[in-house]
Write an enzyme that holds these catalytic residues in place. Sequence first.
Site, mmCIF file in Angstrom:
data_model
loop_
_atom_site.group_PDB
_atom_site.id
_atom_site.type_symbol
_atom_site.label_atom_id
_atom_site.label_comp_id
_atom_site.label_asym_id
_atom_site.label_seq_id
_atom_site.Cartn_x
_atom_site.Cartn_y
_atom_site.Cartn_z
ATOM 1 C CE LYS A 13 -0.949 -0.199 4.920
ATOM 2 N NZ LYS A 13 0.205 0.619 5.331
ATOM 3 N NE ARG A 88 -0.499 -0.338 11.360
ATOM 4 C CZ ARG A 88 0.428 0.058 10.490
ATOM 5 N NH1 ARG A 88 0.472 1.285 10.076
ATOM 6 N NH2 ARG A 88 1.289 -0.813 10.015
ATOM 7 N NE ARG A 127 9.674 -6.004 2.534
ATOM 8 C CZ ARG A 127 8.592 -5.268 2.809
ATOM 9 N NH1 ARG A 127 7.748 -4.942 1.860
ATOM 10 N NH2 ARG A 127 8.370 -4.864 4.041
ATOM 11 N NE ARG A 160 12.521 -2.983 7.139
ATOM 12 C CZ ARG A 160 11.543 -2.221 6.662
ATOM 13 N NH1 ARG A 160 11.809 -1.259 5.825
ATOM 14 N NH2 ARG A 160 10.299 -2.429 7.013
ATOM 15 N NE ARG A 171 4.924 -4.947 10.436
ATOM 16 C CZ ARG A 171 5.488 -4.521 9.315
ATOM 17 N NH1 ARG A 171 6.455 -5.221 8.759
ATOM 18 N NH2 ARG A 171 5.080 -3.426 8.740
#
Length: 219
Positions: A13, A88, A127, A160, A171
Site C-alpha cells: 500500500k 489502525r 525482502r 530487516r 504484525r
Amino acid sequence: MRLVFMGPPGAGKGTQAKAVAAHFGVPHVSSGDIFRGEIELKTPLGLKIRSYLDTGALVPDEITVGAVVGRLASPDCGRGWLLDGFPRTEGQARALDAELASSGARLGAVVYVDVDPEEIIRRMSGRRVCPKCGRSYHLRHIPPRVEGQCDACGTGLIIRDDDKPQTVRQRLATYQEQTAPLIGYYDQRGLLVKVDGSGTPDQVRARLFEQLEDAVERA
Ligand code: AMP
C-alpha cells in the site's frame, strides 16, 4: 482531497499511496515513516517507540494520535492529505473523526488494499536490505547481481527486523485483531474502496486508479 489507505502489512500500500498522493498533489503522510524518522534521529520519542516497531506491535494510541494529528496541522496539509497506515485502531479512527469534525473537513475515501495473508508471508520473506546504503532487494523480483551482496556497495544484505517471519506473523495477527474491524467501520459509512492487491504493482495501480476515480466522482 483527504484519503486514508489501509491494508495488511506487506500489501504494497505504501507504493500505491505515494503514487496516488502525487496524482492528487497532496502530502503522503505515513505513520510508519514518521516513526522510523524519529528512531533514526534517536529523538526521545524514537527511543520510546523503538521496541514496538522491532516486535511488530502497535505504538500506543496516545503517542500515535499526537504524532499524526500534529503532522496534519502543518501548512502543507491545509488543502488535503493522504494518510497511509493511520488509523489502525478504533481509538485512532475516532480521534481522526474528531479532528476532521473540528476542522469542518471530511474524508473523500478509504482505500483498502486486499491481499491474502499467505501471499504476504511469501512476499515479505524475500525482502533484503543493505545495512550500509539502504538499497532494497527482493530475492524473486529484484535480486542482487551477486547473491547476498549489495550491487551498489558490496555489503552483505540483511533481513530487516520487521521482515523476519516471526515479526511478520505478529504484525499480521495485530492487523487482524485491531485494524481489520475498521474496514466495516468505513464501509458502513459508504467510504470504502476495496482494491484487489494481487499481481504486480502496475496491475494494482491500474485497478486502484480506476476504482478511485469512480469513488471520487460519486463523493
Ligand atoms: P508501517 O510502515 O505502516 O508498516 O509501520 C511500521 C510500524 O510502525 C508498525 O508495525 C507499528 O509498530 C508502527 N505503526 C505505524 N503506524 C501505526 C499506527 N497507526 N498505530 C500504531 N502503530 C503504528
